[in-house]
Design a protein around this motif. Structure first.
Motif, PDB file in Angstrom:
ATOM      1  N   ASP A   1      -9.689  -7.529   2.687  1.00 17.15           N
ATOM      2  CA  ASP A   1      -9.355  -7.364   1.258  1.00 17.15           C
ATOM      3  C   ASP A   1      -9.462  -8.700   0.553  1.00 17.15           C
ATOM      4  OD1 ASP A   1      -8.806  -4.902   2.033  1.00 17.15           O
ATOM      5  OD2 ASP A   1      -6.635  -4.967   1.756  1.00 17.15           O
TER       6      ASP A   1
ATOM      7  N   ASN B   1      -5.961 -16.897  -3.162  1.00 16.38           N
ATOM      8  CA  ASN B   1      -5.244 -16.160  -2.120  1.00 16.38           C
ATOM      9  C   ASN B   1      -5.881 -16.415  -0.752  1.00 16.38           C
ATOM     10  OD1 ASN B   1      -4.506 -13.490  -0.630  1.00 16.38           O
ATOM     11  ND2 ASN B   1      -3.120 -13.644  -2.379  1.00 16.38           N
TER      12      ASN B   1
ATOM     13  N   TYR C   1      -1.807 -12.130   7.458  1.00 11.90           N
ATOM     14  CA  TYR C   1      -3.070 -12.409   6.772  1.00 11.90           C
ATOM     15  C   TYR C   1      -4.256 -11.773   7.483  1.00 11.90           C
ATOM     16  CZ  TYR C   1      -0.173 -15.885   4.382  1.00 11.90           C
ATOM     17  OH  TYR C   1       0.828 -16.510   3.669  1.00 11.90           O
TER      18      TYR C   1
ATOM     19  N   ILE D   1      -8.566 -10.713  -2.491  1.00 11.95           N
ATOM     20  CA  ILE D   1      -7.699 -10.632  -3.686  1.00 11.95           C
ATOM     21  C   ILE D   1      -8.171 -11.669  -4.700  1.00 11.95           C
ATOM     22  CG2 ILE D   1      -5.330 -10.861  -4.510  1.00 11.95           C
ATOM     23  CD1 ILE D   1      -5.042  -8.762  -2.540  1.00 11.95           C
TER      24      ILE D   1
END
Lengths: 10, 215
Positions: free
Chosen positions: B54, B60, B48, B56
């Protein structure tokens, strides 16, 4: 280049 | 997001909650392998890393935070909590889990989607998670009395990746036949490792007797 497939899973 | 994956994530979350409940309610971690918990913490941190880079989805990101903090909390409890740490079966939990870390790392250097830091960490976390349960399964075989909560914890933990395999099959047929060999093979190995545990768990449930894994 192909987009790096983001890891969308846990 | 499909139902299989959501079911898998909820089963995974439930396994963590069951373990936290056991440790918090009984103030004991007897029968729980600290080494497996440490491996899971490494798995989540290595996987992670994209938590801050990032985005998502909210789901998430929230789940990543939950898994990282809960695994860290469990390790902290088993190492530092004055009451809980006394109940840790140090001399039973003897699996050399460093070997699992080293082997997964070497494998990740060889088999990865891209030779980048992030992808190598991701592949490492996938391989490590596949074998992280081994210290726990060995401990279960050694400790005769497997209490219900620990048994349920391992059951849900094994079931979650099985749901993920269904999710991968579903995605393969619905989202274009992209192949994801790394999680597929690792996921199959991971679920297969639980096979005998599932079998003995089912027998103990059917015959209504305490769960005992043969040595």
């Amino acid at each position: 280049i192909d987009k790096v497939r983001a890891h969308d899973e846990l | 997001m499909n139902a299989f994956r959501f079911l898998g994530d909820m089963t995974h979350l439930f396994s963590v909650l069951v373990l936290l409940l056991k440790i918090y309610a009984t103030k004991s971690c007897s029968g729980v392998s600290r080494k497996t918990q440490e491996l899971y913490m490494v798995v989540f941190v290595a996987r992670y890393m994209d938590l801050f880079t990032d985005y998502i989805s909210l789901y998430n990101s929230v789940m990543k935070v939950v898994f990282i903090t809960s695994s860290a909390a469990i390790v902290w409890c088993m190492r530092r909590h004055p009451q809980v740490r006394r109940t840790y079966d140090r001399d039973q939990d003897t699996f050399r889990h460093v070997v699992l870390v080293a082997a997964s790392f070497v494998l990740a250097l060889i088999f990865n989607e891209r030779f980048t830091f992030r992808e190598i960490c991701w592949a490492f976390s996938i391989y490590l998670e596949a074998v992280a349960i081994l210290p726990q399964l060995v401990l279960l075989q050694r400790s005769r009395n497997v209490d219900n909560l620990t048994g349920q914890y391992v059951l849900f933990l094994g079931a979650y990746r099985a749901f993920y395999i269904l999710n991968w099959i579903y995605r393969y047929f619905t989202e274009g036949h992209t192949s994801r060999w790394i999680p597929w093979i690792a996921g199959l190995v991971q679920t297969a490792l639980y096979a005998d545990f599932f079998y003995y768990y089912f027998l103990s449930w059917k015959n209504n007797v305490k769960l005992e894994l043969p040595a």
